[in-house]
Design an enzyme around this catalytic site. Structure first.
Site, PDB file in Angstrom:
ATOM      1  N   LYS A  89      34.670  37.981  40.443  1.00 20.97           N
ATOM      2  CA  LYS A  89      33.617  38.289  41.422  1.00 20.97           C
ATOM      3  C   LYS A  89      32.951  39.616  41.083  1.00 20.97           C
ATOM      4  O   LYS A  89      31.738  39.713  41.009  1.00 20.97           O
ATOM      5  CB  LYS A  89      34.213  38.394  42.837  1.00 20.97           C
ATOM      6  CG  LYS A  89      34.812  37.108  43.371  1.00 20.97           C
ATOM      7  CD  LYS A  89      35.269  37.263  44.814  1.00 20.97           C
ATOM      8  CE  LYS A  89      36.399  38.263  44.978  1.00 20.97           C
ATOM      9  NZ  LYS A  89      37.657  37.864  44.334  1.00 20.97           N
ATOM     10  N   THR A  90      33.785  40.627  40.882  1.00 20.32           N
ATOM     11  CA  THR A  90      33.235  41.942  40.582  1.00 20.32           C
ATOM     12  C   THR A  90      32.510  41.909  39.235  1.00 20.32           C
ATOM     13  O   THR A  90      31.438  42.503  39.079  1.00 20.32           O
ATOM     14  CB  THR A  90      34.354  43.010  40.588  1.00 20.32           C
ATOM     15  OG1 THR A  90      35.010  42.952  41.852  1.00 20.32           O
ATOM     16  CG2 THR A  90      33.810  44.396  40.374  1.00 20.32           C
ATOM     17  N   ASP A 115      30.314  44.380  47.306  1.00 20.05           N
ATOM     18  CA  ASP A 115      31.622  43.897  46.816  1.00 20.05           C
ATOM     19  C   ASP A 115      32.646  44.038  47.949  1.00 20.05           C
ATOM     20  O   ASP A 115      32.435  44.827  48.875  1.00 20.05           O
ATOM     21  CB  ASP A 115      32.065  44.735  45.607  1.00 20.05           C
ATOM     22  CG  ASP A 115      33.147  44.025  44.784  1.00 20.05           C
ATOM     23  OD1 ASP A 115      33.543  42.895  45.136  1.00 20.05           O
ATOM     24  OD2 ASP A 115      33.602  44.611  43.778  1.00 20.05           O
ATOM     25  N   GLU A 116      33.738  43.294  47.886  1.00 17.96           N
ATOM     26  CA  GLU A 116      34.810  43.370  48.901  1.00 17.96           C
ATOM     27  C   GLU A 116      34.244  43.202  50.315  1.00 17.96           C
ATOM     28  O   GLU A 116      34.612  43.932  51.242  1.00 17.96           O
ATOM     29  CB  GLU A 116      35.565  44.713  48.799  1.00 17.96           C
ATOM     30  CG  GLU A 116      36.129  45.024  47.421  1.00 17.96           C
ATOM     31  CD  GLU A 116      37.450  44.312  47.122  1.00 17.96           C
ATOM     32  OE1 GLU A 116      37.948  43.555  47.993  1.00 17.96           O
ATOM     33  OE2 GLU A 116      37.969  44.493  46.009  1.00 17.96           O
ATOM     34  N   GLN A 160      41.929  38.358  51.059  1.00 15.02           N
ATOM     35  CA  GLN A 160      42.211  39.754  50.721  1.00 15.02           C
ATOM     36  C   GLN A 160      41.705  40.717  51.786  1.00 15.02           C
ATOM     37  O   GLN A 160      41.508  41.902  51.513  1.00 15.02           O
ATOM     38  CB  GLN A 160      41.595  40.108  49.367  1.00 15.02           C
ATOM     39  CG  GLN A 160      42.240  39.355  48.221  1.00 15.02           C
ATOM     40  CD  GLN A 160      41.718  39.839  46.882  1.00 15.02           C
ATOM     41  OE1 GLN A 160      41.962  40.970  46.478  1.00 15.02           O
ATOM     42  NE2 GLN A 160      40.980  39.001  46.191  1.00 15.02           N
ATOM     43  N   ARG A 208      47.458  41.488  41.576  1.00 14.13           N
ATOM     44  CA  ARG A 208      47.034  42.598  40.719  1.00 14.13           C
ATOM     45  C   ARG A 208      47.607  42.435  39.308  1.00 14.13           C
ATOM     46  O   ARG A 208      47.185  43.104  38.378  1.00 14.13           O
ATOM     47  CB  ARG A 208      47.516  43.959  41.274  1.00 14.13           C
ATOM     48  CG  ARG A 208      46.974  44.399  42.618  1.00 14.13           C
ATOM     49  CD  ARG A 208      45.502  44.279  42.731  1.00 14.13           C
ATOM     50  NE  ARG A 208      45.128  43.005  43.343  1.00 14.13           N
ATOM     51  CZ  ARG A 208      43.914  42.449  43.236  1.00 14.13           C
ATOM     52  NH1 ARG A 208      42.977  43.033  42.524  1.00 14.13           N
ATOM     53  NH2 ARG A 208      43.636  41.298  43.816  1.00 14.13           N
TER      54      ARG A 208
HETATM   55  P1  ATP Z   1      39.593  40.775  42.912  1.00 17.24           P
HETATM   56  O1  ATP Z   1      39.511  39.704  43.951  1.00 17.24           O
HETATM   57  O2  ATP Z   1      40.970  41.175  42.633  1.00 17.24           O
HETATM   58  O3  ATP Z   1      38.650  41.900  43.183  1.00 17.24           O
HETATM   59  P2  ATP Z   1      37.628  39.727  41.076  1.00 17.24           P
HETATM   60  O4  ATP Z   1      37.296  38.355  41.523  1.00 17.24           O
HETATM   61  O5  ATP Z   1      36.673  40.798  41.409  1.00 17.24           O
HETATM   62  O6  ATP Z   1      39.099  40.080  41.530  1.00 17.24           O
HETATM   63  P3  ATP Z   1      37.326  40.670  38.395  1.00 17.24           P
HETATM   64  O7  ATP Z   1      38.048  41.942  38.558  1.00 17.24           O
HETATM   65  O8  ATP Z   1      35.851  40.691  38.338  1.00 17.24           O
HETATM   66  O9  ATP Z   1      37.828  39.645  39.509  1.00 17.24           O
HETATM   67  O10 ATP Z   1      37.826  39.911  37.097  1.00 17.24           O
HETATM   68  C1  ATP Z   1      39.194  39.736  36.817  1.00 17.24           C
HETATM   69  C2  ATP Z   1      39.431  39.803  35.320  1.00 17.24           C
HETATM   70  O11 ATP Z   1      38.847  38.673  34.683  1.00 17.24           O
HETATM   71  C3  ATP Z   1      38.806  41.005  34.677  1.00 17.24           C
HETATM   72  O12 ATP Z   1      39.676  41.483  33.673  1.00 17.24           O
HETATM   73  C4  ATP Z   1      37.511  40.473  34.061  1.00 17.24           C
HETATM   74  O13 ATP Z   1      37.125  41.210  32.937  1.00 17.24           O
HETATM   75  C5  ATP Z   1      37.926  39.072  33.679  1.00 17.24           C
HETATM   76  N1  ATP Z   1      36.816  38.094  33.672  1.00 17.24           N
HETATM   77  C6  ATP Z   1      35.924  37.907  34.657  1.00 17.24           C
HETATM   78  N2  ATP Z   1      35.077  36.902  34.367  1.00 17.24           N
HETATM   79  C7  ATP Z   1      35.449  36.433  33.146  1.00 17.24           C
HETATM   80  C8  ATP Z   1      34.966  35.378  32.272  1.00 17.24           C
HETATM   81  N3  ATP Z   1      33.941  34.604  32.616  1.00 17.24           N
HETATM   82  N4  ATP Z   1      35.604  35.215  31.102  1.00 17.24           N
HETATM   83  C9  ATP Z   1      36.642  35.975  30.753  1.00 17.24           C
HETATM   84  N5  ATP Z   1      37.138  36.961  31.517  1.00 17.24           N
HETATM   85  C10 ATP Z   1      36.556  37.208  32.701  1.00 17.24           C
HETATM   86 MG    MG Z   2      36.861  42.539  42.583  1.00 16.29          MG
END
Ligand code: ATP
Ligand code: MG
Length: 716
Positions: A37-38, A225-226, A256, A602
């Site tokens: 997402k981030t 975000d969040e 979360q 995490r």
């Molecule tokens: P959280 O809910 O914990 O905030 P999130 O949904 O924001 O998580 P991110 O932190 O953006 O998730 O991504 C998680 C991991 O996956 C990071 O290491 C990011 O670099 C990797 N990632 C995200 N998208 C891709 C993709 N399309 N291909 C490969 N790796 C990815």
């Molecule tokens: Mg995130």
């Protein structure tokens, strides 16, 4: 690869790309942990700038912490280069509102150089006010008022907006009056508190259409975000800003949502589609962060929550190990065990920056800090102070230092008026000049002044009483244990009472830290031994270079990721916390479970959950019950180990009075000798042998404990 998609977006999966490329209109990205997402938000921001859909200064991007904002700035910088410098509106809600308020301060009744007061100042103002209004501060503590006012501000309520119920919650219906008086006082001081940053801007937007329109026009795109942790005032503020263009993209995960205690409302997610009809809802399901076992454990756990939108998560990663659940004897063993595991990882070449210990409560860090210092393992505490540097711990240590060493002027200066005794800076000045004149230490000078007319009559009697206390405590220190002494000092000095009167969330944490300090002291025979230990610890590795293990709370770990995650203290009463259990409601238990979900997710490669069979509370050993969250982990995703007999559940059922309480010590040793290394040698020289001295009380009440454990499990 899709040829219609630019190279730098190829890395993203189709729904992520959709989120990036759907620039116009409202977008809700709703997805589980680690689904990118981030990452998608970051790319979206870069895309807007690269496609010249907006100047960097025309994008509003809100993150949850300053740290997250820094991280996002860094990532966007990698995609758009120096253009990121021109992004003033990337930050937290508070930092963005502070920037706005400086420009429009006069509309909020302030000057542009207003000060933002901290919680200490806030309390001072409130205390004075409560007294002025003729209220009994004991009955209606200023702290309680501070909590209420923060809550009202989080809900976007001005004094005039309070409901009768809100009004009744303080001083028999005088809530509105004191809130109003407080706001007026702040204005007179040209100051605002933290909550005002949001509230004032919301008011400005509501009352000055021209200002609102100016920002509505400026911000071509809004991103958050969040989003699951926004509170009402933030939500209202966002809604006003987005009303016109409706180019708002929010991302979040209802599972979360862990800040309801700060007024966050997960319902904001559900409301989004109503407020922005036609919003495109994008769901991400592929997790890129964790192994399948970690994901299965987290998903299985959160499935026990009833209040959720529900979502599936999958991963392409196929290799991985099960989540380890390790039962240990007590907290010191827990810290030893984690220390050993980390040393093993280090030998295998894992960078320490990729290791995190995530705790439920701040006080839990102490045992790990002591252990890591002993074995020379570098660590950092994120989002807080090291245990022995926390204000309440320093205060308690200052009392003990004055008892042990009456000439310790620094310690005396720290606590002569803490808790408040009505001895101000003037009294300190008098004591210092008397000390200089006579060559006495400060405390002795104080005693001298207790019958001189350099002090007011009131100061004389206060100082005399304090010095009496110190004499008594000093005598006591020769007969009672250091921990006992500490408890007496905290009770008799009024320190405990001060924390009790203070009803904020932090004060409970402070009280817990002091209980933990007493627990640490149980291991020392004399006060000076303990103080020696502390000064050695405080002196330890001040250098800030090199790799470090991260220790932080699960709350602070939101949005972060680490290869190796340790989750200690998974016991009923620790996690879920006693407070959550006492409040009793389903809602607070479910929030704890979401926190557990945040903790597990995490981890990238390895997640280790620990629980101790015994905890020491006020010098008494009490047996603890493994957290219900352990029972809720899907068995196929976890691997249970224990240094006690059998598996954790077997152990619970089979526990009997015949059990040799030290059997695990013998079992531990071969394991130790098989991993001979510097860590092993240090472990041997650091008191492992002292274990038999701490005979747990539980051996006596084992049968009743087993029965209790069984009931709790069936009930849980
Ligand atoms: P959280 O809910 O914990 O905030 P999130 O949904 O924001 O998580 P991110 O932190 O953006 O998730 O991504 C998680 C991991 O996956 C990071 O290491 C990011 O670099 C990797 N990632 C995200 N998208 C891709 C993709 N399309 N291909 C490969 N790796 C990815
Ligand atoms: Mg995130």
């Amino acid at each position: 690869p899709d040829s219609a998609v630019p190279d730098w977006l190829q890395r993203l999966n189709p729904p992520q790309r959709e989120a990036v490329l759907t620039t116009e209109g409202p977008v809700l990205m709703l997805a589980g942990a680690g689904t990118g997402k981030t990452a998608a938000l970051t790319h979206r921001l870069a895309h807007l700038v690269r496609q010249r859909l907006a100047w960097p200064s025309e994008i509003l991007c809100v993150t949850f912490t300053n740290r997250a904002a820094r991280e996002m700035r860094h990532r966007v910088g990698q995609l758009i280069g120096d253009a990121v410098e021109g992004m003033p509106w990337l930050g937290t809600f508070h930092s963005i509102c502070a920037r706005m308020l400086r420009r429009h301060a006069e509309l909020a009744g302030l000057q542009s150089n207003f000060t933002i007061i901290d919680t200490d100042d806030q309390l001072r103002v409130l205390k004075a006010l409560v007294t002025e209004l003729g209220l009994d501060e004991k009955r209606w503590p200023a702290r309680q008022l501070a909590g209420l006012i923060d809550g009202w501000k989080n809900r976007g309520l001005n004094p005039a907006d309070l409901t009768p119920v809100d009004n009744e919650s303080y001083a028999n219906g005088r809530g509105q009056q004191v809130y109003e008086a407080y706001q007026a006082r702040l204005k007179a001081l040209n100051a605002c508190d933290f909550g005002d940053l949001m509230l004032h801007m919301l008011n400005v937007f509501r009352q000055h259409r021209d200002v609102l329109e100016q920002y509505q026009n400026r911000f071509k795109y809004i991103m958050v975000d969040e989003y699951q942790d926004t509170n009402a005032v933030q939500y209202l503020w966002l809604r006003l800003l987005a009303q016109n263009r409706k180019n708002i993209c929010v991302v979040g995960d209802d599972d979360q949502s862990i800040y309801s205690w700060r007024g966050a409302e997960v319902a904001n997610i559900l409301r989004f589609e109503k407020d922005f009809p036609g919003a495109k809802v994008i769901r991400l399901e592929q997790n890129y962060r964790s192994t399948p076992q970690i994901l299965a454990a987290a998903s299985g756990l959160i499935a026990s929550n009833s209040q959720r939108l529900g979502k599936t998560l999958w991963t392409e990663l196929n290799a991985g190990e099960k989540v380890r659940v390790i039962g240990v004897w007590d907290a010191p063993e827990e810290a030893r065990r984690v220390g050993e595991e980390i040393e093993r990882l280090e030998r295998e070449g894992a960078p320490l920056d990729e290791v995190a210990i995530l705790v439920r409560a701040q006080y839990q860090t102490r045992e790990f800090e002591d252990r890591f210092i002993q074995i020379g393992l570098n660590y950092r505490i994120v989002g807080g102070f090291r245990f022995y540097e926390r204000a309440e711990i320093r205060d308690a240590l200052a009392y003990l230092r004055v008892i042990a060493q009456p000439a310790d002027d620094l310690a005396f200066e720290r606590i002569y008026n803490q808790p408040k005794r009505g001895l101000g800076a003037k009294a300190l000045e008098t004591m210092y000049s008397h000390a200089r004149r006579t060559g006495m230490p400060l405390a002795a000078a104080a005693l001298d002044l207790a019958d001189s007319d350099e002090f007011t009559a009131r100061a004389r009697s206060t100082v005399a009483a304090l010095m009496q206390d110190f004499l008594r405590w000093r005598q006591m220190s020769e007969t009672v244990s250091p921990a006992e002494l500490l408890r007496t000092v905290l009770a008799e000095s009024g320190y405990d009472a001060m924390l009790k009167a203070d009803r904020s969330a932090e004060s409970a944490g402070r009280a817990d830290n002091l209980v933990e300090l007493a627990r640490a002291m149980e291991d020392y025979a004399t006060l000076s031994d303990f103080l020696e230990h502390v000064s050695l610890i405080m002196d330890n590795d001040r250098a800030d270079d090199g790799e470090k293990v991260t220790i932080m709370t699960m709350h602070a770990a939101k949005g972060l990721e680490f290869n190796y995650v340790f989750l200690p203290g998974w016991e009923e009463g620790v996690f879920p916390s006693q407070r959550a259990l006492d409040e009793g409601g389903l809602a607070s238990l479910e929030e704890e479970r979401r926190l557990a979900y945040v903790g597990i997710t995490r981890a990238r490669r390895r997640c280790t959950v620990l629980h101790a069979a015994n905890r020491r509370i006020y010098g008494q050993w009490t047996s603890s019950i493994p957290s219900r969250f352990i029972e809720e982990l899907p068995p196929e995703a976890i691997n249970q180990e224990t240094t006690l007999t059998g598996g954790a559940s077997l152990w619970r059922a089979n526990w009997s009075e015949q059990e040799d309480p030290f059997a695990h010590v013998a079992r531990d040793r071969p394991d130790r000798s098989s991993s001979r290394g510097p860590g092993w040698q240090r472990a041997l020289s650091t008191g492992y042998e002292t274990k038999p001295a701490r005979v747990p009380e539980t051996t006596r009440s084992a049968a009743s404990f087993a029965a209790k454990a069984r009931t709790d499990i069936t009930l849980g």
